[in-house]
Design a protein around this motif. Structure first.
Motif, PDB file in Angstrom:
ATOM      1  N   VAL A 232      94.092 125.384  -2.278  1.00 25.14           N
ATOM      2  CA  VAL A 232      94.537 124.188  -2.996  1.00 25.14           C
ATOM      3  C   VAL A 232      96.007 123.898  -2.697  1.00 25.14           C
ATOM      4  CG1 VAL A 232      94.920 123.209  -5.287  1.00 25.14           C
ATOM      5  CG2 VAL A 232      92.813 124.457  -4.810  1.00 25.14           C
ATOM      6  N   ALA A 233      96.834 124.960  -2.624  1.00 27.17           N
ATOM      7  CA  ALA A 233      98.253 124.767  -2.311  1.00 27.17           C
ATOM      8  C   ALA A 233      98.440 124.200  -0.911  1.00 27.17           C
ATOM      9  CB  ALA A 233      99.002 126.088  -2.454  1.00 27.17           C
ATOM     10  N   ALA A 234      97.687 124.707   0.058  1.00 26.68           N
ATOM     11  CA  ALA A 234      97.796 124.207   1.426  1.00 26.68           C
ATOM     12  C   ALA A 234      97.360 122.746   1.505  1.00 26.68           C
ATOM     13  CB  ALA A 234      96.947 125.063   2.363  1.00 26.68           C
ATOM     14  N   ARG A 235      96.308 122.401   0.813  1.00 27.93           N
ATOM     15  CA  ARG A 235      95.827 121.024   0.830  1.00 27.93           C
ATOM     16  C   ARG A 235      96.839 120.083   0.174  1.00 27.93           C
ATOM     17  NH1 ARG A 235      92.993 117.116  -1.751  1.00 27.93           N
ATOM     18  NH2 ARG A 235      91.321 116.097  -0.558  1.00 27.93           N
ATOM     19  N   GLU A 236      97.403 120.504  -0.944  1.00 27.25           N
ATOM     20  CA  GLU A 236      98.387 119.680  -1.633  1.00 27.25           C
ATOM     21  C   GLU A 236      99.635 119.495  -0.783  1.00 27.25           C
ATOM     22  OE1 GLU A 236     100.524 117.668  -4.808  1.00 27.25           O
ATOM     23  OE2 GLU A 236      98.469 117.796  -4.049  1.00 27.25           O
ATOM     24  N   LEU A 237     100.099 120.554  -0.132  1.00 29.46           N
ATOM     25  CA  LEU A 237     101.282 120.452   0.722  1.00 29.46           C
ATOM     26  C   LEU A 237     101.020 119.560   1.934  1.00 29.46           C
ATOM     27  CD1 LEU A 237     102.573 124.150   0.655  1.00 29.46           C
ATOM     28  CD2 LEU A 237     103.704 122.151  -0.340  1.00 29.46           C
ATOM     29  N   ALA A 238      99.828 119.676   2.524  1.00 31.63           N
ATOM     30  CA  ALA A 238      99.501 118.828   3.675  1.00 31.63           C
ATOM     31  C   ALA A 238      99.530 117.354   3.273  1.00 31.63           C
ATOM     32  CB  ALA A 238      98.131 119.210   4.230  1.00 31.63           C
ATOM     33  N   HIS A 239      98.967 117.053   2.122  1.00 36.54           N
ATOM     34  CA  HIS A 239      98.948 115.668   1.624  1.00 36.54           C
ATOM     35  C   HIS A 239     100.372 115.164   1.407  1.00 36.54           C
ATOM     36  CE1 HIS A 239      98.089 112.356  -1.226  1.00 36.54           C
ATOM     37  NE2 HIS A 239      96.910 112.297  -0.628  1.00 36.54           N
ATOM     38  N   ALA A 240     101.210 115.987   0.757  1.00 39.22           N
ATOM     39  CA  ALA A 240     102.583 115.574   0.468  1.00 39.22           C
ATOM     40  C   ALA A 240     103.406 115.457   1.748  1.00 39.22           C
ATOM     41  CB  ALA A 240     103.230 116.571  -0.500  1.00 39.22           C
ATOM     42  N   ARG A 241     103.205 116.383   2.687  1.00 37.49           N
ATOM     43  CA  ARG A 241     103.934 116.315   3.961  1.00 37.49           C
ATOM     44  C   ARG A 241     103.623 115.023   4.705  1.00 37.49           C
ATOM     45  NH1 ARG A 241     104.279 121.814   7.570  1.00 37.49           N
ATOM     46  NH2 ARG A 241     105.121 123.252   5.996  1.00 37.49           N
ATOM     47  N   LEU A 242     102.354 114.657   4.722  1.00 35.41           N
ATOM     48  CA  LEU A 242     101.947 113.465   5.466  1.00 35.41           C
ATOM     49  C   LEU A 242     102.636 112.225   4.922  1.00 35.41           C
ATOM     50  CD1 LEU A 242     100.207 112.061   7.577  1.00 35.41           C
ATOM     51  CD2 LEU A 242      98.340 111.994   5.891  1.00 35.41           C
ATOM     52  N   PHE A 243     102.639 112.056   3.606  1.00 31.41           N
ATOM     53  CA  PHE A 243     103.243 110.855   3.028  1.00 31.41           C
ATOM     54  C   PHE A 243     104.764 110.890   3.125  1.00 31.41           C
ATOM     55  CE2 PHE A 243      99.068 110.226   1.117  1.00 31.41           C
ATOM     56  CZ  PHE A 243      98.943 108.851   1.228  1.00 31.41           C
ATOM     57  N   ARG A 244     105.347 112.062   3.155  1.00 29.06           N
ATOM     58  CA  ARG A 244     106.797 112.127   3.340  1.00 29.06           C
ATOM     59  C   ARG A 244     107.164 111.793   4.781  1.00 29.06           C
ATOM     60  NH1 ARG A 244     110.412 116.075   5.108  1.00 29.06           N
ATOM     61  NH2 ARG A 244     112.512 115.946   4.196  1.00 29.06           N
ATOM     62  N   HIS A 245     106.355 112.237   5.741  1.00 27.92           N
ATOM     63  CA  HIS A 245     106.637 111.985   7.163  1.00 27.92           C
ATOM     64  C   HIS A 245     106.405 110.517   7.505  1.00 27.92           C
ATOM     65  CE1 HIS A 245     106.549 112.435  11.532  1.00 27.92           C
ATOM     66  NE2 HIS A 245     105.385 111.787  11.513  1.00 27.92           N
ATOM     67  N   ALA A 246     105.233 110.007   7.196  1.00 28.16           N
ATOM     68  CA  ALA A 246     104.885 108.614   7.500  1.00 28.16           C
ATOM     69  C   ALA A 246     105.266 107.750   6.300  1.00 28.16           C
ATOM     70  CB  ALA A 246     103.396 108.508   7.819  1.00 28.16           C
ATOM     71  N   ARG A 247     106.515 107.390   6.199  1.00 34.70           N
ATOM     72  CA  ARG A 247     106.986 106.660   5.020  1.00 34.70           C
ATOM     73  C   ARG A 247     106.319 105.293   4.896  1.00 34.70           C
ATOM     74  NH1 ARG A 247     111.132 109.499   2.872  1.00 34.70           N
ATOM     75  NH2 ARG A 247     112.182 111.008   4.207  1.00 34.70           N
ATOM     76  N   TRP A 248     105.898 104.725   5.997  1.00 34.80           N
ATOM     77  CA  TRP A 248     105.204 103.442   5.953  1.00 34.80           C
ATOM     78  C   TRP A 248     103.836 103.569   5.286  1.00 34.80           C
ATOM     79  CZ3 TRP A 248     100.408 103.377   8.110  1.00 34.80           C
ATOM     80  CH2 TRP A 248     100.101 104.395   9.009  1.00 34.80           C
ATOM     81  N   LEU A 249     103.267 104.788   5.322  1.00 35.88           N
ATOM     82  CA  LEU A 249     101.900 104.988   4.852  1.00 35.88           C
ATOM     83  C   LEU A 249     101.787 104.752   3.357  1.00 35.88           C
ATOM     84  CD1 LEU A 249      99.032 105.852   5.593  1.00 35.88           C
ATOM     85  CD2 LEU A 249      99.739 108.242   5.301  1.00 35.88           C
ATOM     86  N   ARG A 250     102.741 105.253   2.610  1.00 35.10           N
ATOM     87  CA  ARG A 250     102.716 105.068   1.155  1.00 35.10           C
ATOM     88  C   ARG A 250     102.727 103.584   0.803  1.00 35.10           C
ATOM     89  NH1 ARG A 250     104.320 108.263  -3.173  1.00 35.10           N
ATOM     90  NH2 ARG A 250     105.004 107.117  -5.027  1.00 35.10           N
ATOM     91  N   LEU A 251     103.612 102.833   1.440  1.00 34.69           N
ATOM     92  CA  LEU A 251     103.696 101.395   1.178  1.00 34.69           C
ATOM     93  C   LEU A 251     102.403 100.697   1.574  1.00 34.69           C
ATOM     94  CD1 LEU A 251     107.328 100.701   2.444  1.00 34.69           C
ATOM     95  CD2 LEU A 251     106.563 100.997   0.078  1.00 34.69           C
ATOM     96  N   ASP A 252     101.803 101.138   2.678  1.00 41.02           N
ATOM     97  CA  ASP A 252     100.578 100.508   3.170  1.00 41.02           C
ATOM     98  C   ASP A 252      99.418 100.733   2.204  1.00 41.02           C
ATOM     99  OD1 ASP A 252      99.101  98.989   4.882  1.00 41.02           O
ATOM    100  OD2 ASP A 252      98.711 100.587   6.328  1.00 41.02           O
TER     101      ASP A 252
END
Length: 461
Positions: A232-252
């Motif tokens: 669960v920790a790995a999955r949560e971190l992967a999700h958070a990393r992705l949205f932090r890296h691709a800042r456009w993704l959150r807005l999209d």
């Protein structure tokens, strides 16, 4: 004029409404006399207090603070907090999961480590996004409720309703906001982590697990708790990393959700029917109508297209997270079992998530997650982790719906790029070159092969 004791309960109720609309206040003792109508005095006092506050303010706005207070009231009931032992176990899981993720993705680590939070803290952290997603629907319902109730009042009360439309709009919007607060509060008792719902609810770069819900999630699975926590920790971190890296993704993602929500129009016929038979002694009928989605008509064609785009994007996100998490937790003996449990849980959703879907007319479960995960696995095997993760750098590099169905062309393009080959030009490239050349006054550019359809001069010797 007859004394209060001689008036019927209906007349007393109308008098209270006149006092309310006149903002003159009302005597709480009168509420006790409403038992003849079968109305709970405490419930009526709370509702009328909110209505009078909305009338006095007169701004026609929606009190989202009430939604948060309602959600927190539900979330904090039975919230045991975060025990020191649970916090230490989850901190350790986040630390090890961070190391393992560094081997499974090139997307960088978070600036802040993952942490354990209470249900109430989850509500406070996510409510700004819930408000942004739900506000278009709340305004639509508020406007429709205002118009419908104005049409339903007796002719002799029309004058009293004049000038109160903004207040009624505020009351209608607040009614929806309170229902949203109730649903979010119940959802706080179901979610295991910050990214559990699939959309970026938590602040950017933040990863969290709710220990009490995590303990409920693990019951009956017969999976060692430390392995479950690591996954669960790995999955949560992967999700958070992705949205932090691709800042456009959150807005999209948020933009696509709000685009869908703005297209929602309330079924006025259903609302009028409800207003005609509404029983003040049974306020649950309106709540059930809101939560069941009975007031929301079938989706328009534009909404269906928006929903399809959103589902594909959510599937790409969830599929990538699944593949990265699987690679990061490959050392865990129970990783495959946990992955299947999480996959089924995401596909089905809990009662509160279903209520949220009915409330805003939108289900946030990715229907094509398995297909998207298979695509990401094929891409990883063919071109490696770095080339796969680079697709998140810019929106125009993202795989399409056709790529999810058949990733062969996507893999071929990525492989050619890795070999240093120029991508194959298409009609869009030619049209763009022509437009740029026209703006510069250079005329149409020469075709890529150096030939055109006109007469050719003598070939050089």
């Amino acid at each position: 004029m007859a004394d209060d004791d001689d008036r019927s309960p209906e007349e007393q109720f109308q008098e209270l409404l006149r006092q309310l609309f006149g903002a003159e206040g009302f005597d709480p003792a009168q509420l006790q006399q409403l038992s003849g109508l079968g109305i709970d005095p405490a419930m009526m006092q709370q509702m009328m207090s909110q209505m009078q506050a909305a009338f006095v303010s007169g701004d026609g706005g929606i009190s989202w603070d009430d939604a948060q207070r309602r959600a927190l009231h539900i979330a904090n009931q039975g919230d045991l907090g975060v025990a020191s032992g649970a916090r230490a176990d989850l901190d350790q899981a986040f630390t090890l999961a961070t190391l393992w993720l560094s081997e499974a993705t090139t997307i960088s680590d978070l600036a802040e480590p993952g942490h354990a939070i209470t249900r109430g803290a989850w509500v406070e952290a996510t409510m700004p996004v819930w408000r942004e997603l739900a506000e278009p629907v709340a305004l639509s319902i508020a406007d429709a409720l205002t118009a419908t109730l104005s049409d339903q009042v007796p002719e002799e009360m029309k004058g009293m309703m004049q000038g109160a439309s903004r207040m009624m709009r505020s009351v209608g919007g607040s009614l929806f906001a309170n229902q949203l607060g109730q649903v979010v509060g119940r959802l706080s008792m179901e979610v295991v982590s910050g990214g559990d719902v699939g959309i970026p609810l938590m602040p950017a770069g933040s990863a969290a697990i709710l220990p009490q819900n995590f303990a409920d999630f693990g019951q009956g699975l017969e999976i060692p708790e430390d392995q479950l926590a690591l996954y669960v920790a790995a999955r949560e971190l992967a999700h958070a990393r992705l949205f932090r890296h691709a800042r456009w993704l959150r807005l999209d993602v948020i933009a696509q959700v709000t685009e869908f929500a703005r297209g929602i129009r309330v079924d006025t016929s259903a609302l009028e029917d409800l207003a005609e038979r509404f029983d003040p002694s049974n306020p649950d009928e309106l709540r059930v109508a809101l939560e069941s989605g009975a007031l929301l008509p079938e989706r328009s064609e534009q909404q269906t297209l928006a929903l399809t785009r959103l589902e594909n994007l959510l599937a790409l996100i969830e599929g990538w997270v699944e593949v990265v998490t699987a690679d990061a937790t490959s050392r865990l003996p129970s990783a495959d079992r946990v992955a299947e449990v999480v996959r089924r849980r995401r596909a089905v959703g809990g009662p509160a998530e279903k209520a949220l879907g009915s409330l805003v007319g939108l289900e946030l479960r990715p229907r094509r997650m398995r297909e998207a995960a298979a695509m990401w696995r094929a891409v990883t095997d063919a071109v490696g982790v770095a080339a796969r993760d680079a697709l998140w750098d810019y929106p125009d590099m993202m795989p399409s719906s056709e790529d999810i169905d058949d990733p062969a062309d996507l893999i071929a393009r990525l492989a050619a790029r890795a070999r240093g080959e120029a991508p194959e030009r298409d009609a869009f490239d030619e049209a763009l070159d022509a437009l740029l050349a026209e703006e510069k006054g250079e005329g149409s550019p020469e075709p890529e092969d150096g030939h055109d359809d006109g007469p050719q001069g003598p070939s050089p010797v």
